[in-house]
Design a protein around this motif. Structure first.
Motif, PDB file in Angstrom:
ATOM      1  N   GLU A   1       0.838  -1.207   0.000  1.00 46.88           N
ATOM      2  CA  GLU A   1       0.000   0.000   0.000  1.00 46.88           C
ATOM      3  C   GLU A   1       0.874   1.260   0.000  1.00 46.88           C
ATOM      4  O   GLU A   1       0.548   2.258  -0.663  1.00 46.88           O
ATOM      5  CB  GLU A   1      -0.932  -0.009   1.215  1.00 46.88           C
ATOM      6  CG  GLU A   1      -2.052  -1.041   1.124  1.00 46.88           C
ATOM      7  CD  GLU A   1      -2.853  -1.175   2.399  1.00 46.88           C
ATOM      8  OE1 GLU A   1      -4.005  -1.664   2.329  1.00 46.88           O
ATOM      9  OE2 GLU A   1      -2.330  -0.782   3.469  1.00 46.88           O
ATOM     10  N   CYS A   2       1.974   1.215   0.703  1.00 45.75           N
ATOM     11  CA  CYS A   2       2.863   2.375   0.734  1.00 45.75           C
ATOM     12  C   CYS A   2       3.556   2.575  -0.608  1.00 45.75           C
ATOM     13  O   CYS A   2       3.777   3.723  -1.040  1.00 45.75           O
ATOM     14  CB  CYS A   2       3.894   2.218   1.855  1.00 45.75           C
ATOM     15  SG  CYS A   2       3.228   2.604   3.504  1.00 45.75           S
ATOM     16  N   GLN A   3       3.931   1.472  -1.279  1.00 52.26           N
ATOM     17  CA  GLN A   3       4.550   1.595  -2.599  1.00 52.26           C
ATOM     18  C   GLN A   3       3.570   2.222  -3.597  1.00 52.26           C
ATOM     19  O   GLN A   3       3.941   3.100  -4.386  1.00 52.26           O
ATOM     20  CB  GLN A   3       4.987   0.218  -3.097  1.00 52.26           C
ATOM     21  CG  GLN A   3       6.216  -0.348  -2.428  1.00 52.26           C
ATOM     22  CD  GLN A   3       7.484   0.381  -2.830  1.00 52.26           C
ATOM     23  OE1 GLN A   3       7.610   0.876  -3.957  1.00 52.26           O
ATOM     24  NE2 GLN A   3       8.451   0.457  -1.907  1.00 52.26           N
ATOM     25  N   LEU A   4       2.304   1.787  -3.537  1.00 50.09           N
ATOM     26  CA  LEU A   4       1.289   2.330  -4.452  1.00 50.09           C
ATOM     27  C   LEU A   4       1.014   3.804  -4.165  1.00 50.09           C
ATOM     28  O   LEU A   4       0.953   4.632  -5.086  1.00 50.09           O
ATOM     29  CB  LEU A   4       0.000   1.511  -4.323  1.00 50.09           C
ATOM     30  CG  LEU A   4      -1.165   1.930  -5.225  1.00 50.09           C
ATOM     31  CD1 LEU A   4      -0.775   1.827  -6.693  1.00 50.09           C
ATOM     32  CD2 LEU A   4      -2.408   1.088  -4.931  1.00 50.09           C
ATOM     33  N   ALA A   5       0.844   4.155  -2.892  1.00 46.19           N
ATOM     34  CA  ALA A   5       0.578   5.543  -2.522  1.00 46.19           C
ATOM     35  C   ALA A   5       1.759   6.437  -2.883  1.00 46.19           C
ATOM     36  O   ALA A   5       1.581   7.568  -3.372  1.00 46.19           O
ATOM     37  CB  ALA A   5       0.267   5.636  -1.033  1.00 46.19           C
ATOM     38  N   SER A   6       2.973   5.951  -2.668  1.00 47.11           N
ATOM     39  CA  SER A   6       4.169   6.754  -2.965  1.00 47.11           C
ATOM     40  C   SER A   6       4.335   6.985  -4.459  1.00 47.11           C
ATOM     41  O   SER A   6       4.786   8.060  -4.885  1.00 47.11           O
ATOM     42  CB  SER A   6       5.416   6.069  -2.393  1.00 47.11           C
ATOM     43  OG  SER A   6       5.346   6.006  -0.984  1.00 47.11           O
ATOM     44  N   ALA A   7       3.977   5.991  -5.265  1.00 49.01           N
ATOM     45  CA  ALA A   7       4.063   6.158  -6.723  1.00 49.01           C
ATOM     46  C   ALA A   7       3.117   7.270  -7.185  1.00 49.01           C
ATOM     47  O   ALA A   7       3.477   8.078  -8.054  1.00 49.01           O
ATOM     48  CB  ALA A   7       3.721   4.836  -7.411  1.00 49.01           C
ATOM     49  N   LYS A   8       1.915   7.329  -6.605  1.00 45.80           N
ATOM     50  CA  LYS A   8       0.977   8.401  -6.957  1.00 45.80           C
ATOM     51  C   LYS A   8       1.521   9.749  -6.479  1.00 45.80           C
ATOM     52  O   LYS A   8       1.406  10.770  -7.166  1.00 45.80           O
ATOM     53  CB  LYS A   8      -0.386   8.131  -6.318  1.00 45.80           C
ATOM     54  CG  LYS A   8      -1.105   6.908  -6.875  1.00 45.80           C
ATOM     55  CD  LYS A   8      -2.436   6.703  -6.151  1.00 45.80           C
ATOM     56  CE  LYS A   8      -3.177   5.493  -6.674  1.00 45.80           C
ATOM     57  NZ  LYS A   8      -4.442   5.244  -5.936  1.00 45.80           N
ATOM     58  N   TYR A   9       2.083   9.739  -5.281  1.00 48.74           N
ATOM     59  CA  TYR A   9       2.578  10.982  -4.681  1.00 48.74           C
ATOM     60  C   TYR A   9       3.764  11.535  -5.452  1.00 48.74           C
ATOM     61  O   TYR A   9       3.856  12.742  -5.708  1.00 48.74           O
ATOM     62  CB  TYR A   9       2.958  10.707  -3.233  1.00 48.74           C
ATOM     63  CG  TYR A   9       3.217  11.938  -2.406  1.00 48.74           C
ATOM     64  CD1 TYR A   9       2.166  12.634  -1.825  1.00 48.74           C
ATOM     65  CD2 TYR A   9       4.512  12.405  -2.178  1.00 48.74           C
ATOM     66  CE1 TYR A   9       2.395  13.758  -1.057  1.00 48.74           C
ATOM     67  CE2 TYR A   9       4.754  13.519  -1.412  1.00 48.74           C
ATOM     68  CZ  TYR A   9       3.687  14.209  -0.852  1.00 48.74           C
ATOM     69  OH  TYR A   9       3.910  15.331  -0.096  1.00 48.74           O
ATOM     70  N   LEU A  10       4.669  10.667  -5.838  1.00 47.73           N
ATOM     71  CA  LEU A  10       5.881  11.083  -6.557  1.00 47.73           C
ATOM     72  C   LEU A  10       5.634  11.336  -8.040  1.00 47.73           C
ATOM     73  O   LEU A  10       6.426  12.020  -8.692  1.00 47.73           O
ATOM     74  CB  LEU A  10       6.954   9.998  -6.436  1.00 47.73           C
ATOM     75  CG  LEU A  10       7.588   9.774  -5.067  1.00 47.73           C
ATOM     76  CD1 LEU A  10       8.317   8.435  -5.024  1.00 47.73           C
ATOM     77  CD2 LEU A  10       8.549  10.918  -4.753  1.00 47.73           C
TER      78      LEU A  10
END
Length: 284
Positions: free
Chosen positions: A220-229
């Protein structure tokens, strides 16, 4: 001697006088008639009334020449413009009331109402149903399921929901996360002092939300970070790493992940929407 062929002038004169006497006698008798006397008296009264009324009208015209009822002209009319109303001077409001109801309502740390262009800490959020961090992020122009801010939800002196910047700031906070100063509203951490700071200051990591109050997983953190970055985190592994923020499920604070600078490196600004730009690593 009298000429028999010539008419007697004295006789003619006598006959004429006699006829005139008869006529004037009849006129005298008519003048003495009661009906005639009444008619004459009525005529005299009517004439007197007409004279009096005419005189009164003339006097009225003379005394009031501008009266529209007596001097109305069929050809032209005069319109007198009404004077413009003079605005009354405004009175100063107390410090518990915003200086203007048309613009944003802001207050200092001492809860004094000021113009939002001046230094302040609180800014009222208009027409919001739930006064929480989601409402704050919405007002700041961010995404509540992704962005984490240093601001908090608070109450204005009028009792309405407000953005609490946590410090004195200048200018309205509306859509601040979308502007150049967005980093100053995003929440980061400095591992050197184990303290949360604004991402505009030197920091070691940046918080990211997942849209859930549960403890996040690594995926979930990898997915959220990809959107954020706006970039796959794996492409930035030399400079950044994504880790789960150790927080219990049910915690109201939205932070669930951290994008960290590797090693002892620090970041100079936010990595939000980094895309293909270089990672803002601080060069010592």
């Amino acid at each position: 001697m009298t000429d028999p062929d010539v008419p007697d002038s004295s006789a003619a004169k006598s006959s004429t006088s006699t006829r005139r006497g008869v006529v004037f006698g009849h006129l005298d008798r008519l003048n003495e008639h009661p009906v005639i006397k009444t008619l004459v008296a009525i005529g005299e009264l009517v004439g007197l009334a007409v004279f009096v009324v005419g005189g009164l009208v003339a006097v009225a015209h003379w005394l009031a020449p501008g009266d529209p009822a007596t001097t109305r002209s069929p050809e032209t009319s005069v319109v007198t413009p009404m004077p413009s109303p003079t605005p009354s001077p405004s009175t100063s409001s107390s410090t518990s009331v915003p200086p203007s109801t048309a613009g944003p309502a802001c207050w200092t740390s001492r809860r004094t109402a000021v113009d939002c262009r001046d230094q302040h800490r609180l800014e009222e959020i208009p027409e919001v149903s739930n006064c929480d961090l989601g409402a704050v992020v919405d007002f700041l122009g961010g995404v509540p399921a992704l962005d984490v801010t240093v601001a908090r939800a608070g109450k204005s002196p009028t009792g309405k929901c407000a953005v609490d910047a946590g410090r004195e700031v200048y200018g309205s906070a509306r859509d601040a996360l979308r502007g150049e100063a967005g980093a100053s509203w995003r929440r980061c951490v400095d591992r050197r002092v184990t303290k949360n700071v604004a991402c505009s200051a030197l920091h070691s990591g940046e918080y990211v939300a997942t849209g859930s109050q549960r403890r996040a997983t690594a995926a979930e953190c990898q997915l959220a970070s990809a959107k954020y970055l706006d970039q796959v985190p794996g492409a930035l592994v030399e400079d950044l790493e994504v880790r789960v923020f150790d927080v219990a499920s049910g915690t109201k604070d939205p932070a669930r992940c951290i994008i960290d600078a590797r090693g002892n490196h620090l970041l100079t600004t936010s990595v939000h929407a980094l895309g293909s730009r270089p990672v803002p690593v601080f060069s010592q």
